[in-house]
Write a protein that holds these residues in place. Structure first.
Motif, PDB file in Angstrom:
ATOM      1  N   HIS A   1     -45.810 -25.193   7.162  1.00  0.00           N
ATOM      2  CA  HIS A   1     -45.439 -24.332   8.287  1.00  0.00           C
ATOM      3  C   HIS A   1     -45.330 -25.178   9.560  1.00  0.00           C
ATOM      4  CE1 HIS A   1     -49.513 -24.544   9.981  1.00  0.00           C
ATOM      5  NE2 HIS A   1     -49.944 -24.518   8.704  1.00  0.00           N
ATOM      6  N   ALA A   2     -44.853 -24.517  10.597  1.00  0.00           N
ATOM      7  CA  ALA A   2     -44.688 -25.209  11.891  1.00  0.00           C
ATOM      8  C   ALA A   2     -45.512 -24.562  12.985  1.00  0.00           C
ATOM      9  CB  ALA A   2     -43.202 -25.216  12.274  1.00  0.00           C
ATOM     10  N   CYS A   3     -46.603 -23.876  12.574  1.00  0.00           N
ATOM     11  CA  CYS A   3     -47.459 -23.252  13.582  1.00  0.00           C
ATOM     12  C   CYS A   3     -48.191 -24.326  14.388  1.00  0.00           C
ATOM     13  CB  CYS A   3     -48.489 -22.334  12.918  1.00  0.00           C
ATOM     14  SG  CYS A   3     -47.773 -20.925  12.021  1.00  0.00           S
ATOM     15  N   LEU A   4     -48.485 -23.978  15.645  1.00  0.00           N
ATOM     16  CA  LEU A   4     -49.226 -24.902  16.505  1.00  0.00           C
ATOM     17  C   LEU A   4     -50.678 -24.992  16.039  1.00  0.00           C
ATOM     18  CD1 LEU A   4     -47.815 -23.770  19.992  1.00  0.00           C
ATOM     19  CD2 LEU A   4     -47.262 -25.859  18.724  1.00  0.00           C
ATOM     20  N   PRO A   5     -51.381 -26.082  16.406  1.00  0.00           N
ATOM     21  CA  PRO A   5     -52.790 -26.235  15.981  1.00  0.00           C
ATOM     22  C   PRO A   5     -53.692 -25.099  16.453  1.00  0.00           C
ATOM     23  CG  PRO A   5     -51.907 -28.318  16.749  1.00  0.00           C
ATOM     24  CD  PRO A   5     -50.871 -27.286  17.082  1.00  0.00           C
ATOM     25  N   LEU A   6     -53.314 -24.476  17.560  1.00  0.00           N
ATOM     26  CA  LEU A   6     -54.129 -23.392  18.094  1.00  0.00           C
ATOM     27  C   LEU A   6     -53.709 -22.036  17.537  1.00  0.00           C
ATOM     28  CD1 LEU A   6     -54.377 -24.521  21.851  1.00  0.00           C
ATOM     29  CD2 LEU A   6     -56.173 -24.602  20.105  1.00  0.00           C
ATOM     30  N   ALA A   7     -52.821 -22.059  16.523  1.00  0.00           N
ATOM     31  CA  ALA A   7     -52.346 -20.807  15.941  1.00  0.00           C
ATOM     32  C   ALA A   7     -52.765 -20.728  14.484  1.00  0.00           C
ATOM     33  CB  ALA A   7     -50.825 -20.707  16.049  1.00  0.00           C
ATOM     34  N   VAL A   8     -52.857 -19.493  13.996  1.00  0.00           N
ATOM     35  CA  VAL A   8     -53.198 -19.231  12.594  1.00  0.00           C
ATOM     36  C   VAL A   8     -51.920 -18.860  11.852  1.00  0.00           C
ATOM     37  CG1 VAL A   8     -54.506 -17.768  11.017  1.00  0.00           C
ATOM     38  CG2 VAL A   8     -55.521 -18.480  13.199  1.00  0.00           C
ATOM     39  N   CYS A   9     -51.722 -19.486  10.686  1.00  0.00           N
ATOM     40  CA  CYS A   9     -50.529 -19.217   9.865  1.00  0.00           C
ATOM     41  C   CYS A   9     -50.829 -18.054   8.936  1.00  0.00           C
ATOM     42  CB  CYS A   9     -50.158 -20.466   9.063  1.00  0.00           C
ATOM     43  SG  CYS A   9     -48.745 -20.210   7.933  1.00  0.00           S
ATOM     44  N   SER A  10     -49.910 -17.102   8.886  1.00  0.00           N
ATOM     45  CA  SER A  10     -50.040 -15.936   8.008  1.00  0.00           C
ATOM     46  C   SER A  10     -48.789 -15.848   7.146  1.00  0.00           C
ATOM     47  CB  SER A  10     -50.217 -14.663   8.859  1.00  0.00           C
ATOM     48  OG  SER A  10     -50.259 -13.529   8.026  1.00  0.00           O
ATOM     49  N   ASN A  11     -48.953 -15.961   5.835  1.00  0.00           N
ATOM     50  CA  ASN A  11     -47.801 -15.966   4.927  1.00  0.00           C
ATOM     51  C   ASN A  11     -47.161 -14.588   4.832  1.00  0.00           C
ATOM     52  OD1 ASN A  11     -46.181 -17.491   2.950  1.00  0.00           O
ATOM     53  ND2 ASN A  11     -46.975 -15.979   1.496  1.00  0.00           N
ATOM     54  N   THR A  12     -45.809 -14.563   4.796  1.00  0.00           N
ATOM     55  CA  THR A  12     -45.045 -13.324   4.604  1.00  0.00           C
ATOM     56  C   THR A  12     -44.015 -13.580   3.503  1.00  0.00           C
ATOM     57  OG1 THR A  12     -43.405 -13.912   6.297  1.00  0.00           O
ATOM     58  CG2 THR A  12     -45.341 -12.642   7.020  1.00  0.00           C
ATOM     59  N   ALA A  13     -43.372 -12.515   3.058  1.00  0.00           N
ATOM     60  CA  ALA A  13     -42.366 -12.632   1.986  1.00  0.00           C
ATOM     61  C   ALA A  13     -41.201 -13.488   2.461  1.00  0.00           C
ATOM     62  CB  ALA A  13     -41.881 -11.258   1.558  1.00  0.00           C
ATOM     63  N   GLY A  14     -41.093 -14.673   1.905  1.00  0.00           N
ATOM     64  CA  GLY A  14     -39.992 -15.566   2.235  1.00  0.00           C
ATOM     65  C   GLY A  14     -40.160 -16.317   3.535  1.00  0.00           C
ATOM     66  N   SER A  15     -41.271 -16.108   4.225  1.00  0.00           N
ATOM     67  CA  SER A  15     -41.457 -16.783   5.517  1.00  0.00           C
ATOM     68  C   SER A  15     -42.957 -16.803   5.859  1.00  0.00           C
ATOM     69  CB  SER A  15     -40.657 -16.059   6.603  1.00  0.00           C
ATOM     70  OG  SER A  15     -40.731 -16.762   7.821  1.00  0.00           O
TER      71      SER A  15
ATOM     72  N   TYR B   1     -55.983 -17.365  23.541  1.00  0.00           N
ATOM     73  CA  TYR B   1     -54.700 -18.003  23.820  1.00  0.00           C
ATOM     74  C   TYR B   1     -53.586 -16.994  23.596  1.00  0.00           C
ATOM     75  CZ  TYR B   1     -57.093 -22.495  23.857  1.00  0.00           C
ATOM     76  OH  TYR B   1     -57.937 -23.527  24.165  1.00  0.00           O
ATOM     77  N   THR B   2     -52.525 -17.171  24.339  1.00  0.00           N
ATOM     78  CA  THR B   2     -51.377 -16.278  24.228  1.00  0.00           C
ATOM     79  C   THR B   2     -50.122 -17.104  23.970  1.00  0.00           C
ATOM     80  OG1 THR B   2     -50.156 -14.483  25.305  1.00  0.00           O
ATOM     81  CG2 THR B   2     -50.899 -16.295  26.716  1.00  0.00           C
ATOM     82  N   GLY B   3     -49.122 -16.484  23.346  1.00  0.00           N
ATOM     83  CA  GLY B   3     -47.875 -17.158  23.003  1.00  0.00           C
ATOM     84  C   GLY B   3     -47.425 -16.758  21.601  1.00  0.00           C
ATOM     85  N   ASP B   4     -46.348 -17.389  21.172  1.00  0.00           N
ATOM     86  CA  ASP B   4     -45.814 -17.012  19.847  1.00  0.00           C
ATOM     87  C   ASP B   4     -46.420 -17.838  18.721  1.00  0.00           C
ATOM     88  OD1 ASP B   4     -44.639 -19.483  20.181  1.00  0.00           O
ATOM     89  OD2 ASP B   4     -42.586 -18.720  20.288  1.00  0.00           O
ATOM     90  N   GLY B   5     -47.258 -18.785  19.068  1.00  0.00           N
ATOM     91  CA  GLY B   5     -47.908 -19.606  18.062  1.00  0.00           C
ATOM     92  C   GLY B   5     -47.014 -20.653  17.431  1.00  0.00           C
ATOM     93  N   LEU B   6     -45.754 -20.556  17.734  1.00  0.00           N
ATOM     94  CA  LEU B   6     -44.816 -21.489  17.151  1.00  0.00           C
ATOM     95  C   LEU B   6     -44.326 -22.519  18.186  1.00  0.00           C
ATOM     96  CD1 LEU B   6     -43.279 -22.074  14.471  1.00  0.00           C
ATOM     97  CD2 LEU B   6     -41.423 -20.650  15.338  1.00  0.00           C
ATOM     98  N   THR B   7     -44.087 -21.982  19.390  1.00  0.00           N
ATOM     99  CA  THR B   7     -43.630 -22.878  20.457  1.00  0.00           C
ATOM    100  C   THR B   7     -44.682 -23.047  21.548  1.00  0.00           C
ATOM    101  OG1 THR B   7     -42.570 -21.046  21.638  1.00  0.00           O
ATOM    102  CG2 THR B   7     -41.214 -22.293  20.042  1.00  0.00           C
ATOM    103  N   ALA B   8     -45.586 -22.073  21.648  1.00  0.00           N
ATOM    104  CA  ALA B   8     -46.595 -22.162  22.725  1.00  0.00           C
ATOM    105  C   ALA B   8     -47.811 -21.333  22.389  1.00  0.00           C
ATOM    106  CB  ALA B   8     -46.008 -21.700  24.073  1.00  0.00           C
ATOM    107  N   CYS B   9     -48.988 -21.838  22.738  1.00  0.00           N
ATOM    108  CA  CYS B   9     -50.241 -21.097  22.732  1.00  0.00           C
ATOM    109  C   CYS B   9     -50.940 -21.473  24.060  1.00  0.00           C
ATOM    110  CB  CYS B   9     -51.115 -21.461  21.534  1.00  0.00           C
ATOM    111  SG  CYS B   9     -50.663 -20.616  19.992  1.00  0.00           S
ATOM    112  N   ASP B  10     -50.799 -20.638  25.033  1.00  0.00           N
ATOM    113  CA  ASP B  10     -51.329 -20.944  26.368  1.00  0.00           C
ATOM    114  C   ASP B  10     -52.688 -20.282  26.582  1.00  0.00           C
ATOM    115  OD1 ASP B  10     -49.010 -22.366  27.069  1.00  0.00           O
ATOM    116  OD2 ASP B  10     -47.959 -20.488  27.565  1.00  0.00           O
TER     117      ASP B  10
END
Length: 217
Positions: A181-195, A204-213
């Protein structure tokens, strides 16, 4: 006395009576007859020996003094006298069989083989392509596209986020478990169907992919 002047001199009607001084004589029986002009001429049955020389597939007809050969049966060319030769019906227009079916030449006729795999019908009538995709997606994985082709079909590729192929089955990839996955270190990865989804950790706030502020509590 001309003995021949009365009842052919006692000779067989098929023979010639020859008047001689003081007597007469009978000529020979014509071709196709046995015996003599004096004893009588008997028709020879030429058909009794080797079918009269006719082809075995024909009928020999005995005639007075000769014989005749019947016609060759259907599916043969030639004559009963010269010989009957099998006609290869398959040599013309595949013997009337469907172009996809084999034509089998047999004595006096032909037969049509079956339609090839992927087709329905008979070779003698017509071979119609079977649309394998019309039933259960052709056996392909439901997430793929089944494409019908003449006599066969093909399964499309698995969608993004899945491994395997359409024919054997598509298996969902757990990017989180594999670490792809490409989640940021401060984000938790959650598996979904096909993604997968990325969610920033608490505080922290953000999309977890591009930013966790950092949240300014």
């Amino acid at each position: 006395v001309d003995e021949c002047a009365v009842a052919n001199g006692g000779c067989d009607p098929l023979t010639v009576c020859h008047n001689l001084p003081g007597s007469s004589s009978c000529g020979a029986c014509p071709s196709g007859y046995t015996g003599s002009g004096l004893s009588g001429c008997v028709n020879v049955d030429e058909c009794a020996v080797a079918n009269g020389g006719c082809d075995p597939l024909t009928v020999c007809q005995n005639l007075p003094g000769s014989s005749a050969c019947g016609a060759c049966p259907s599916g043969y060319t030639g004559t009963g006298l010269s010989g009957c030769v099998d006609v290869d019906e398959c040599a013309v227009n595949n013997g009337g069989c469907d172009p996809l079916a084999p034509c089998i030449n047999v004595a006096g006729g032909s037969s049509c083989g079956g339609c090839p795999s992927g087709y329905t019908g008979t070779g003698a009538t017509s071979c119609v392509d079977v649309d394998e995709c019309a039933v259960a997606n052709g056996g392909c994985d439901p997430q793929t596209t089944c494409t019908n082709a003449p006599g066969s079909f093909a399964c499309g590729a698995c969608p993004s986020g899945y491994s395997g192929d359409g024919a054997s089955g598509c298996v969902e990839i757990d990017e989180c478990a594999l670490g792809t996955h490409a989640c940021l270190p401060l984000a938790v990865c959650s598996n979904t169907a096909g993604s997968y989804d990325c969610v920033c950790i608490s505080g922290y706030t953000g999309d977890g992919l591009t930013a966790c502020d950092d949240v300014d509590e």
